[in-house]
Design a protein around this motif. Structure first.
Motif, short mmCIF file in Angstrom:
data_model
loop_
_atom_site.label_atom_id
_atom_site.label_comp_id
_atom_site.label_asym_id
_atom_site.label_seq_id
_atom_site.Cartn_x
_atom_site.Cartn_y
_atom_site.Cartn_z
N LEU A 139 0.82 -1.21 0.00
CA LEU A 139 0.00 0.00 0.00
C LEU A 139 0.86 1.26 0.00
O LEU A 139 0.53 2.24 -0.68
CB LEU A 139 -0.93 0.00 1.21
CG LEU A 139 -2.09 -1.00 1.16
CD1 LEU A 139 -2.78 -1.10 2.52
CD2 LEU A 139 -3.09 -0.58 0.09
N TYR A 140 1.96 1.24 0.75
CA TYR A 140 2.84 2.40 0.76
C TYR A 140 3.53 2.55 -0.60
O TYR A 140 3.74 3.66 -1.09
CB TYR A 140 3.87 2.30 1.87
CG TYR A 140 4.51 3.62 2.21
CD1 TYR A 140 3.85 4.53 3.04
CD2 TYR A 140 5.74 3.99 1.68
CE1 TYR A 140 4.41 5.76 3.34
CE2 TYR A 140 6.31 5.21 1.98
CZ TYR A 140 5.64 6.10 2.80
OH TYR A 140 6.21 7.32 3.08
N TRP A 142 2.18 1.69 -3.39
CA TRP A 142 1.11 2.25 -4.24
C TRP A 142 1.08 3.77 -4.10
O TRP A 142 1.00 4.51 -5.09
CB TRP A 142 -0.21 1.61 -3.84
CG TRP A 142 -1.42 2.03 -4.61
CD1 TRP A 142 -1.49 2.87 -5.68
CD2 TRP A 142 -2.77 1.61 -4.38
NE1 TRP A 142 -2.78 3.02 -6.13
CE2 TRP A 142 -3.60 2.25 -5.34
CE3 TRP A 142 -3.37 0.77 -3.45
CZ2 TRP A 142 -4.98 2.06 -5.39
CZ3 TRP A 142 -4.75 0.57 -3.49
CH2 TRP A 142 -5.54 1.22 -4.47
N ALA A 143 1.17 4.24 -2.84
CA ALA A 143 1.16 5.69 -2.59
C ALA A 143 2.37 6.36 -3.23
O ALA A 143 2.27 7.47 -3.78
CB ALA A 143 1.15 5.95 -1.09
N ILE A 146 1.76 6.68 -6.98
CA ILE A 146 0.84 7.79 -7.24
C ILE A 146 1.59 9.11 -7.20
O ILE A 146 1.40 9.99 -8.05
CB ILE A 146 -0.30 7.80 -6.20
CG1 ILE A 146 -1.22 6.60 -6.40
CG2 ILE A 146 -1.12 9.10 -6.30
CD1 ILE A 146 -2.26 6.43 -5.31
N SER A 147 2.48 9.27 -6.22
CA SER A 147 3.26 10.49 -6.08
C SER A 147 4.12 10.75 -7.32
O SER A 147 4.18 11.88 -7.82
CB SER A 147 4.14 10.40 -4.83
OG SER A 147 4.96 11.54 -4.71
N ALA A 161 -0.32 12.85 1.21
CA ALA A 161 -1.65 12.41 0.80
C ALA A 161 -2.64 13.22 1.63
O ALA A 161 -3.08 12.79 2.70
CB ALA A 161 -1.84 10.91 1.03
N LEU A 198 -4.99 3.49 4.56
CA LEU A 198 -4.13 3.71 3.40
C LEU A 198 -4.81 3.26 2.11
O LEU A 198 -4.67 3.91 1.07
CB LEU A 198 -2.80 2.97 3.57
CG LEU A 198 -1.69 3.69 4.32
CD1 LEU A 198 -0.46 2.80 4.45
CD2 LEU A 198 -1.32 5.00 3.65
N ASN A 202 -5.45 5.75 -0.94
CA ASN A 202 -4.87 5.45 -2.25
C ASN A 202 -5.93 5.39 -3.35
O ASN A 202 -5.70 5.86 -4.47
CB ASN A 202 -4.11 4.13 -2.20
CG ASN A 202 -2.78 4.25 -1.48
OD1 ASN A 202 -2.30 5.34 -1.23
ND2 ASN A 202 -2.18 3.12 -1.15
N ASP A 205 -6.87 8.99 -4.05
CA ASP A 205 -5.80 9.69 -4.77
C ASP A 205 -5.66 9.17 -6.20
O ASP A 205 -5.33 9.94 -7.12
CB ASP A 205 -4.47 9.52 -4.03
CG ASP A 205 -4.37 10.42 -2.81
OD1 ASP A 205 -5.23 11.33 -2.68
OD2 ASP A 205 -3.45 10.24 -1.99
N THR A 206 -5.91 7.87 -6.40
CA THR A 206 -5.85 7.31 -7.75
C THR A 206 -6.94 7.91 -8.63
O THR A 206 -6.70 8.28 -9.79
CB THR A 206 -6.01 5.78 -7.71
OG1 THR A 206 -4.92 5.22 -6.96
CG2 THR A 206 -6.00 5.19 -9.12
#
Length: 237
Positions: A139-140, A142-143, A146-147, A161, A198, A202, A205-206
């Motif tokens: 999950l991190y 994934w974040a 995204i960044s 986020a 998270l 995510n 944010d996605t």
């Protein structure tokens, strides 16, 4: 310290939206001029890496020696924050910034640190909860993706986020470890809760990222059509 002004030059390369951004930037602005000249940007990165090793070691010591040694991760997180937060800032302060070198090194070290934390948790906990360590790292990751995609699409780099950033995550994990020392087994449910939060962050944010990407596609398409029309008009003229 409360009157310390923020040196905006140190943070010109990124936009921060996290809850602790103001006091954090004041503290960094205070620390940077006081870092000895012999400590380089790469040296600070190494200090941050040392903090990650301390965090991993605290999980191992807690598992095989004494659970109270899990508290060693708290100074480990501070050391990690110190190195990770100041390595790039000291480069800007000394006018020695290397944008792409620093960017690449920062991302790699963030990922290594995340893997160490997940591995430490996997080695510490028991049973099916071990899968949460993999889930947390995924999950991190994934974040982080995204960044990077947001940076590629918008040319604006942010590591937060919404109201949560790396600093807030470190504080939350430190509190989780403190509770684990007091209430054995609480870490598993805390990590589960972090994973759930998270996941939804995510997803949100996605969706926002896809909307920004779609808007940029339309903008570029219109610009291309306009350029083609201008070319036709020039030929006809």
């Amino acid at each position: 310290m409360s009157e310390q002004k923020i040196n905006k030059k140190l943070f010109q390369d990124r936009k921060r939206t996290n809850i602790l951004s103001n006091p954090e930037q004041r503290f960094i602005s205070y620390l940077v001029p006081r870092i000895p000249d012999w400590i380089t940007s790469d040296g600070l990165t190494a200090i941050g890496f040392l903090g990650s090793l301390i965090i991993l070691g605290s999980f191992l010591l807690a598992e095989y020696v004494d659970r109270d040694l899990l508290l060693l991760a708290i100074p480990g997180f501070f050391i990690q924050w110190f190195g990770d937060s100041l390595d790039g800032r000291i480069a800007y302060y000394r006018n020695k910034s290397r944008k792409w070198y620093g960017f690449a090194l920062d991302i790699v070290m963030d990922w290594v640190s995340t893997v160490f934390i997940g591995l430490g948790y996997v080695l510490y906990t028991v049973g099916d909860f071990k899968y949460l360590g993999f889930t947390l790292v995924a999950l991190y990751g994934w974040a982080m993706i995204i960044s990077q995609l947001r940076y590629r699409i918008t040319d604006k780099y942010t590591i937060d986020a919404g109201l949560l950033g790396p600093t807030e995550i470190r504080v939350i994990i430190c509190l989780v470890l403190l509770f684990e020392v007091i209430f054995k087994g609480s870490i598993d449910y805390s990590v589960l809760g972090i994973c759930v939060i998270l996941f939804f962050i995510n997803v949100g944010d996605t969706l926002k990222l896809l909307a920004v990407g779609d808007a940029k596609d339309k903008e570029e398409k219109l610009a291309k059509q306009k350029a083609e029309q201008d070319t036709v008009d020039d030929i006809q003229a």
